[in-house]
Design an enzyme around this catalytic site. Structure first.
Site, PDB file in Angstrom:
ATOM      1  N   SER A 192       5.890   7.187  -3.755  1.00  0.00           N
ATOM      2  CA  SER A 192       7.098   7.654  -4.430  1.00  0.00           C
ATOM      3  C   SER A 192       7.136   9.188  -3.938  1.00  0.00           C
ATOM      4  O   SER A 192       8.320   9.747  -3.800  1.00  0.00           O
ATOM      5  CB  SER A 192       7.250   7.539  -5.839  1.00  0.00           C
ATOM      6  OG  SER A 192       5.992   7.864  -6.486  1.00  0.00           O
TER       7      SER A 192
ATOM      8  N   ASP B 123       1.782   8.321   4.670  1.00  0.00           N
ATOM      9  CA  ASP B 123       2.751   7.870   3.867  1.00  0.00           C
ATOM     10  C   ASP B 123       4.179   8.491   4.438  1.00  0.00           C
ATOM     11  O   ASP B 123       5.157   7.700   4.275  1.00  0.00           O
ATOM     12  CB  ASP B 123       2.734   8.540   2.428  1.00  0.00           C
ATOM     13  CG  ASP B 123       1.026   7.936   1.696  1.00  0.00           C
ATOM     14  OD1 ASP B 123       0.605   7.097   2.682  1.00  0.00           O
ATOM     15  OD2 ASP B 123       0.767   8.593   1.059  1.00  0.00           O
TER      16      ASP B 123
HETATM   17  C1  GLA Z   1      -2.595   8.482  -0.183  1.00  0.00           C
HETATM   18  C2  GLA Z   1      -2.593   9.588   0.843  1.00  0.00           C
HETATM   19  C3  GLA Z   1      -2.278   9.039   2.366  1.00  0.00           C
HETATM   20  C4  GLA Z   1      -3.752   8.326   2.586  1.00  0.00           C
HETATM   21  C5  GLA Z   1      -3.983   7.177   1.403  1.00  0.00           C
HETATM   22  C6  GLA Z   1      -5.062   6.403   1.432  1.00  0.00           C
HETATM   23  O1  GLA Z   1      -1.710   7.463  -0.174  1.00  0.00           O
HETATM   24  O2  GLA Z   1      -1.369  10.228   0.618  1.00  0.00           O
HETATM   25  O3  GLA Z   1      -2.419  10.210   3.172  1.00  0.00           O
HETATM   26  O4  GLA Z   1      -4.921   9.090   2.902  1.00  0.00           O
HETATM   27  O5  GLA Z   1      -3.933   7.646   0.232  1.00  0.00           O
HETATM   28  O6  GLA Z   1      -5.164   5.815   2.902  1.00  0.00           O
END
Ligand code: GLA
Length: 389
Positions: A122, A167
């Site tokens: 989010s 993300d």
């Molecule tokens: C979180 C982080 C990402 C990634 C994941 C694990 O979502 O924001 O950058 O490292 O964890 O894959």
């Protein structure tokens, strides 16, 4: 650059799932995320207040700020992310703010159906959607990759989480009905489809989020960075962990303490699993053979074991659900998803999976933890975009 003519603008920013490649983004690996149909919608409107006025509609909270005050304004929660994006886009600087037209004032309201703390990113959706809208509004001319990097920097500098780029890239550059293979070393993105035939992917939200999530995350990242420095001492030409040969890996392991050995082992194993899953996806596009789904399910479950035992980012609640799921007929694989310490599990099941089978597991979970998990069925959608308001 186009002068701004807009008075209103609506932006939709999705959350994400990740099929595989957990914790590989900041280790220069390949990750396999997708944007999903859980969104933050932003409504941008011109005002005459000379301020940025922001409102989290679901929370009934507002924050107003004069551009010149951005740097010294104290913020918390969602406001901190928005402040970070405004600053990193240069909008605290009058020269940039008034570049195409004198700033009149801007109101941005937003509403979300991405569950917070569920590992569906989010905060990435918040930063990416906001940055995308501001880029459009002020005609800043930044590419989606540049916006992704700004959203990532916001997490680093303003939220204190040294996250990778997965993300943000998934939220901004996801494609409908596709996953993307995002190479975190050279930033190349390859969309691919995963035909599900007689199977389905869904999420189970454990509804827990442990406090140590961001500190443990940063610790994992620095452990792997320190190990990479050791690797460079041994092999100065090494570009990233992906290029580490088996013999080199074992030489490197000798230099590391047992905790960091486990972390590195997870990363190397996960990199191999990503290659396997990409191969499975390729084969499934040619022929949706049941054995391939079995294989995909096993790989997901292996990732869970690695995250639990080697990377140590799972938690008892999620482990309970994961192992319980694997005992149910029709479940092909399951794993924790995202940064860890709670959030959602990603589950692969046969299409004829008997949903009431979950009741007993959920009841037991409730008895143990006084929490009711939730099933989240998601569709793969396009990344951040403008919508008609
Ligand atoms: C979180 C982080 C990402 C990634 C994941 C694990 O979502 O924001 O950058 O490292 O964890 O894959």
């Amino acid at each position: 650059m186009e002068p701004i003519s807009r008075k209103k603008l609506t932006v939709r920013a999705p959350g994400r799932i990740n099929l595989l490649g957990e914790h590989l983004d900041y280790n220069h690996g390949i990750v396999l995320p997708a944007a999903i149909d859980r969104y933050i919608d932003f409504f941008f409107e011109e005002t005459t207040t000379s301020t940025f006025y922001m409102e989290a509609l679901d929370l009934g909270e507002q924050w107003q700020c004069w551009p010149a005050d951005l740097y010294q304004t104290q913020t918390s929660d969602w406001q901190t992310y928005l402040k970070g994006v405004l600053i990193l886009l240069g909008l605290g600087d009058p020269a940039i703010l008034n570049r195409t037209k004198a700033f009149q004032g801007l109101r941005i309201r937003f509403t979300s159906n991405i569950p917070i703390g569920a590992g569906l990113s989010s905060s990435a959706a918040l930063c990416c959607g906001f940055a995308f809208g501001l880029n459009e509004w002020f005609g800043l001319g930044k590419s989606k990759m540049e916006l992704a990097l700004i959203a990532q920097q916001t997490e680093h500098q303003f939220a204190g989480v040294n996250c990778g780029l997965m993300d943000q890239v998934a939220s901004l550059m996801g494609q409908a009905d596709h996953l993307i293979a995002f190479d975190c070393h050279n930033h190349v993105i390859e969309p691919f489809s995963l035909p599900l035939a007689d199977t389905q992917l869904f999420l189970i939200d454990s509804k827990v989020k442990h406090n140590l999530a961001s500190s443990a995350y940063n610790e994992r990242r620095s452990q792997l960075e320190m190990a990479f420095e050791q690797a460079l001492e041994l092999f100065p030409d090494l570009a990233n962990y992906r290029d580490l040969q088996v013999a080199q890996a074992s030489k490197l392991m000798h230099r590391l303490d047992s905790t960091v050995q486990k972390r590195l082992q997870y990363v190397l194993d996960e990199m191999t699993r990503v290659q396997q899953v990409r191969q499975v996806a390729l084969e499934l596009n040619a022929l949706a053979a049941p054995a391939l789904y079995q294989k995909l399910g096993s790989i997901l479950s292996e990732t869970h074991i690695g995250l639990r035992d080697l990377y140590e980012v799972s938690c008892p609640e999620v482990d309970f659900l994961q192992s319980g799921l694997l005992h149910l007929p029709g479940i092909l694989g399951a794993r924790m998803m995202g940064g860890g310490f709670g959030g959602c599990l990603l589950v692969l099941a046969r299409s004829d999976f008997d949903w009431p089978c979950l009741d007993a597991l959920f009841n037991e979970y409730h008895l143990l933890y006084q929490i009711s998990p939730r099933i989240e069925r998601v569709a793969l959608v396009e990344g951040v975009h403008l919508i008609e308001s």
